[in-house]
Design an enzyme around this catalytic site. Structure first.
Site, PDB file in Angstrom:
ATOM      1  N   ALA B  10       0.819  -1.214   0.000  1.00 19.26           N
ATOM      2  CA  ALA B  10       0.000   0.000   0.000  1.00 19.26           C
ATOM      3  C   ALA B  10       0.848   1.258   0.000  1.00 19.26           C
ATOM      4  O   ALA B  10       1.944   1.285   0.554  1.00 19.26           O
ATOM      5  CB  ALA B  10      -0.907   0.014   1.224  1.00 19.26           C
ATOM      6  N   CYS B  11       0.324   2.293  -0.658  1.00 16.89           N
ATOM      7  CA  CYS B  11       0.913   3.633  -0.535  1.00 16.89           C
ATOM      8  C   CYS B  11      -0.223   4.626  -0.683  1.00 16.89           C
ATOM      9  O   CYS B  11      -1.385   4.232  -0.770  1.00 16.89           O
ATOM     10  CB  CYS B  11       2.029   3.868  -1.542  1.00 16.89           C
ATOM     11  SG  CYS B  11       1.502   3.983  -3.258  1.00 16.89           S
ATOM     12  N   GLY B  12       0.073   5.887  -0.719  1.00 13.89           N
ATOM     13  CA  GLY B  12      -0.966   6.910  -0.729  1.00 13.89           C
ATOM     14  C   GLY B  12      -1.951   6.764  -1.866  1.00 13.89           C
ATOM     15  O   GLY B  12      -3.160   6.749  -1.668  1.00 13.89           O
TER      16      GLY B  12
END
Lengths: 164, 97
Positions: B10-12
């Site tokens: 996951a990331c932004g």
């Protein structure tokens, strides 16, 4: 004028790195100011839509992009959703004085940033090679310093060495 | 041959950083003899997707009460502590299912 592109051999879209998208020793007092100046370049050169700048600023508020590196120079990699991008490019600033970005992994933490790479990406999977080269660059404090101390935009692009 | 382990990355915005992180995890774990399947997502999507994965690796804060291990790290971007994090991931995945 050096004009070059980096991308994977299979990727369709090349990422533009151009001297026109580099601002050396930028005078800025906030992250927002840096982002606005770099986004203005990208927009003027036709790489992003007018909606890009606000999208980047909004994203930066929700998901900051400051990266504390191993040496004493730190970077930020602001970016936005692909819909705001016309053609992929990087706009790069070295800062006369560090400005504060918040840490990506811990937004409570302030990171004094000296190099900002504003990424306009439209298809990251075909741009993975460039992104990996960028991550590899972050991992070498000596090269980060070379980029920061580059005297010309051309020298900076060479030191960044994102070309495949 | 064991089933590949499933890692949610996951990331932004699931645009840039998770792409790099997913690739680095696949390569780093292959080197440790573990085959993984990664999927990228936005931080906000993690709670809904987590149940189908063995581990979450994220560069940006996510909830930690997901019922599976969460590793929050910039190591795959900055290189700092990268080998330790890969060892830690390998250890978690060897123990899981």
């Amino acid at each position: 004028m050096a004009e070059s592109s980096a991308g994977s051999s299979t990727g369709t879209q090349k990422v533009t790195l151009s001297e026109r998208l580099v601002i050396m020793r930028m005078e800025a007092s906030s992250a927002e100011e840096v982002i606005r100046q770099l986004a203005a370049r990208l927009e003027a050169e036709g790489f992003v839509r007018p909606s890009f700048v606000e999208a980047v600023l909004e994203r930066e508020r929700a998901h900051p992009t400051g990266l504390p590196l191993e040496g004493d120079l730190h970077v930020a990699i602001p970016h936005a959703d692909v819909v705001h991008v016309i053609s992929p490019a990087l706009a790069i600033a070295t800062l006369a004085r560090p400005v504060i970005f918040r840490n990506m992994v811990n937004p409570e933490e302030m990171v004094p940033v000296s190099i900002v790479i504003l990424m306009a990406l439209d298809e990251p999977h075909s741009q993975i090679e460039m992104l990996q080269r960028l991550a590899a660059f972050f991992q070498e404090p000596q090269r980060v310093r070379q980029v920061y101390e580059a005297r010309t935009a051309e020298e900076l692009i060479q030191a960044l060495d994102l070309l495949s | 041959m064991a089933q590949p382990k499933r890692v949610l990355v996951a990331c932004g915005t699931a645009i840039a950083t998770s792409t790099v992180v997913a690739k680095a995890i696949e390569e780093g774990l292959a080197a440790r003899g573990i085959s993984v399947i990664t999927r990228q997502c936005k931080a906000a999507e993690v709670p809904a997707l987590a149940k189908d994965f063995d581990l979450v690796v994220t560069t940006t804060p996510v909830p930690t009460d997901l019922g599976i291990p969460v590793i929050q790290t910039l190591a795959f971007l900055t290189g700092i502590g990268k080998d330790q994090v890969l060892d830690q991931i390998a250890e978690i995945l060897r123990r899981s299912g």
